[in-house]
Every structure is written in C-alpha cells, then in structure tokens.
Motif scaffolding. Sequence first.
Motif, PDB file in Angstrom:
ATOM      1  N   ILE A 152     -14.114  13.106   3.174  1.00  0.00           N
ATOM      2  CA  ILE A 152     -13.357  13.648   4.661  1.00  0.00           C
ATOM      3  C   ILE A 152     -12.131  14.830   3.662  1.00  0.00           C
ATOM      4  N   ALA A 153     -11.233  14.208   2.456  1.00  0.00           N
ATOM      5  CA  ALA A 153     -10.652  15.733   2.139  1.00  0.00           C
ATOM      6  C   ALA A 153     -11.357  16.790   1.075  1.00  0.00           C
ATOM      7  N   GLY A 172     -13.040   4.827  -1.082  1.00  0.00           N
ATOM      8  CA  GLY A 172     -12.137   5.886  -2.019  1.00  0.00           C
ATOM      9  C   GLY A 172     -13.266   7.088  -1.758  1.00  0.00           C
ATOM     10  N   ALA A 173     -14.725   6.681  -1.896  1.00  0.00           N
ATOM     11  CA  ALA A 173     -15.771   8.235  -1.720  1.00  0.00           C
ATOM     12  C   ALA A 173     -15.804   8.804  -0.726  1.00  0.00           C
ATOM     13  N   LEU A 204      -0.813   9.171 -12.697  1.00  0.00           N
ATOM     14  CA  LEU A 204       0.114   9.026 -12.992  1.00  0.00           C
ATOM     15  C   LEU A 204       1.274   8.490 -12.773  1.00  0.00           C
ATOM     16  N   ALA A 205       1.693   9.474 -12.236  1.00  0.00           N
ATOM     17  CA  ALA A 205       2.650   8.958 -10.932  1.00  0.00           C
ATOM     18  C   ALA A 205       2.067   6.994 -10.387  1.00  0.00           C
ATOM     19  N   SER A 206       1.422   7.932 -10.033  1.00  0.00           N
ATOM     20  CA  SER A 206       0.782   6.427  -8.971  1.00  0.00           C
ATOM     21  C   SER A 206       0.792   5.065  -9.807  1.00  0.00           C
ATOM     22  N   GLU A 207       0.732   5.639 -10.698  1.00  0.00           N
ATOM     23  CA  GLU A 207       0.000   3.965 -11.347  1.00  0.00           C
ATOM     24  C   GLU A 207       1.289   3.410 -12.142  1.00  0.00           C
ATOM     25  N   ARG A 208       2.570   4.540 -12.064  1.00  0.00           N
ATOM     26  CA  ARG A 208       3.997   3.542 -12.701  1.00  0.00           C
ATOM     27  C   ARG A 208       4.846   3.520 -11.256  1.00  0.00           C
ATOM     28  N   GLY A 209       4.302   3.298  -9.795  1.00  0.00           N
ATOM     29  CA  GLY A 209       4.911   3.082  -8.686  1.00  0.00           C
ATOM     30  C   GLY A 209       5.660   3.594  -8.073  1.00  0.00           C
ATOM     31  N   ALA A 210       5.118   5.026  -7.882  1.00  0.00           N
ATOM     32  CA  ALA A 210       5.537   6.251  -6.885  1.00  0.00           C
ATOM     33  C   ALA A 210       4.116   5.445  -5.882  1.00  0.00           C
ATOM     34  N   SER A 211       5.031   5.758  -4.538  1.00  0.00           N
ATOM     35  CA  SER A 211       3.928   6.131  -2.861  1.00  0.00           C
ATOM     36  C   SER A 211       3.918   7.153  -3.266  1.00  0.00           C
ATOM     37  N   LEU A 212       2.231   7.150  -2.120  1.00  0.00           N
ATOM     38  CA  LEU A 212       1.980   8.556  -2.187  1.00  0.00           C
ATOM     39  C   LEU A 212       2.354   9.259  -1.057  1.00  0.00           C
ATOM     40  N   GLY A 215      -5.272  11.078  -1.891  1.00  0.00           N
ATOM     41  CA  GLY A 215      -5.405   9.196  -1.371  1.00  0.00           C
ATOM     42  C   GLY A 215      -6.672   9.448  -2.783  1.00  0.00           C
ATOM     43  N   ALA A 216      -7.678  10.092  -2.873  1.00  0.00           N
ATOM     44  CA  ALA A 216      -9.162   9.945  -3.512  1.00  0.00           C
ATOM     45  C   ALA A 216      -8.911   9.961  -4.394  1.00  0.00           C
ATOM     46  N   VAL A 217      -7.578  10.624  -5.628  1.00  0.00           N
ATOM     47  CA  VAL A 217      -7.410  10.651  -6.757  1.00  0.00           C
ATOM     48  C   VAL A 217      -6.228   9.246  -7.288  1.00  0.00           C
ATOM     49  N   VAL A 218      -5.926   9.020  -6.661  1.00  0.00           N
ATOM     50  CA  VAL A 218      -5.368   7.497  -6.950  1.00  0.00           C
ATOM     51  C   VAL A 218      -6.181   6.189  -7.024  1.00  0.00           C
ATOM     52  N   LEU A 219      -7.479   6.297  -5.585  1.00  0.00           N
ATOM     53  CA  LEU A 219      -8.308   4.741  -5.020  1.00  0.00           C
ATOM     54  C   LEU A 219      -9.767   5.108  -5.881  1.00  0.00           C
ATOM     55  N   LEU A 220      -9.814   6.320  -7.066  1.00  0.00           N
ATOM     56  CA  LEU A 220     -10.693   6.294  -7.649  1.00  0.00           C
ATOM     57  C   LEU A 220     -10.499   6.555  -8.739  1.00  0.00           C
ATOM     58  N   PRO A 221     -11.465   6.924 -10.191  1.00  0.00           N
ATOM     59  CA  PRO A 221     -11.191   7.501 -11.760  1.00  0.00           C
ATOM     60  C   PRO A 221     -11.222   9.377 -11.117  1.00  0.00           C
ATOM     61  N   LEU A 222     -10.869   9.683 -12.237  1.00  0.00           N
ATOM     62  CA  LEU A 222      -9.856  11.355 -11.492  1.00  0.00           C
ATOM     63  C   LEU A 222     -11.308  11.944 -11.663  1.00  0.00           C
TER      64      LEU A 222
END
Length: 309
Positions: A167-168, A161-162, A33-41, A93-100
Amino acid sequence: MDGSVARPRPFLALGLRLAAAGTLATLSMLVKLASERGASLTELVFWRQSITLIAITALIAAMGRFADLKTKRLKAHGKRAVAGVTGMFFVYGAVVLLPLAEATAINFTAPFFAVILAVMLFKERVGQYRWGAVALGFAGVLVLTQPSFGFGANGGIDPFGATIGLIAAFLVAAISFQLQDLNKTESPWSIVFWFTLFSTPVLALTLPFVHVPHSLETWAIIGAMGLCGALAQLLLTASLRFGSAGVILLMDYTALLWATYYGWSVFGTAPSSNLWLGAPLIIGAGALIAWRERGLAQAKTENRVTDQG
C-alpha cells in the motif's frame, strides 16, 4: 518525457533522486531505531513534519525566498498533505513491522504502480526500454531478497507488514504524480512548506495520546530523523520537477544498498551473498534508463529545432 513535467532535465532529475534515495534510507533507519527505543509511529511522523517545517522556514527566511510561497492552489496543497501524511504512515509502518532491507525491497514495487498510473490516467506511452529497465531493476530486487521472500531457508516475511508495504508503494507512486502536477506552477519550497504547514498542526493534536518520555540519545535520533526528512523532501520534490515519475522512481532501487548496509551496521543483520548478484542488476537498470532518457531528450531537442527551422 511526459509533457506535464516542468523544465525536463533527465540527468539532473536522476542525480537528485539518487541523493534522495540515500537520504530516505537514512531516514528509515532512524525511524526504525527510534521506534525500537519506544517512540510511537504517530509521534515520529509529527516530529518528522514539524522539524521539516522549522528547517524549511529557516532556510526560506535566510535565502529571502518568501515570494516563492505564494500560491493559488491551496486546495491542491491540502490534497497533497492528506495523501502525503497517509503515505508516510504506511511507509514508516512497513519499516517498523519488517526488517529494513525487506521493507525497502517491497517499496520498490512503486515503479510498477507509477507506470500503470501513467498509462491509465495520462495515456502515457511506455516503450520497451522503460519496461525493460523496470523488469531489470525488480529482478535485481528479487535476486537480492530471495531468501526473505520464502524461496530459501529463511522463510517468508510477515504478511501484514508486506501488505502495508505494498500500500505504501502505491501511495508513493500516486503522490509522485501529485507532485508533478504541483511542479507545473509551484516551486519546491512552496510544495514542501505548505505540506508541512498543513499537516503539522493536525498531527500535534495527537501528541497527548501517544507521547512518552525519551532519553537524550533518543531525542537526538528523532532530531536527526527530522533533518533527514527536510532534506529528502526537497530532493524528492526537485527531482520530480525535472523528470518523469515513472522513470526517476527507478533510482529508488539504490536505497537497497543503503538499507543493507544499515541493516548490517546498525541492526546486526549481515548482508546475504545475493547482494553481489542483485546490486549490479539494480545499477544496470539505472544506467539503462539514464541512457534512454538522454536519447529521448536529444531527439526532442532536434525535432524542435527542425520544426522551428
């Protein structure tokens, strides 16, 4: 139970890991949610660590537990900090790149890595019940996420993303064994405190390059994320104090239920019909491993009593 585990209490470990799974799912939702609002990883990882450091320090002060922070293993804490922060970048990073739900599902390969590491590094014997529970739990994951992995109409997921997610998952398993080793001599308070203390100043150096202004609502999301991180850190560390990493990681499967709910309620992704087929398999895996762990614990207790007699 692995001999390296301090104070084996399997049911307590499983309960703590269940609570950690729900907290981590909430944390992932807030990160996305924060990433979608512009916060960087990088910024999110910093705030996650710094807020955790403040919260943990305040709790330690309030409870008068500064003596728990004494350690002769600063080098081990340093290695854990490096691995932990690296793991966080890949997990988030996976959370940001992929659906939850997909990011959560891929993370469920961690028990496979944990079992492999246990066999390769510690020569741990893994019986049919543990292998069966791993297979049952992962079968539930495959059933639930089947369309998203390319077997249905919705197609596959982002390969990059996968890869980040896999790796995660490996790093999650490896860090779990690091925590088990630290738990031999360190308290959960000490492990969390030194992790955040070592990593926060380093991450702070990156802020001038990544920070952007945020709205009050976004700051509230970031603050909630940090508090969830503090709680999750304590729950994770404590769970590994009382149970084997290769076993209790199975409880992380329950985070998929939370991720599915958050995907629907927060991000507008409706749960698929496969949820009702996959969820019982996932829950069944947890029940199977809990039953097996109880039996092993009772057998060890009986053997000790017999030997002492």
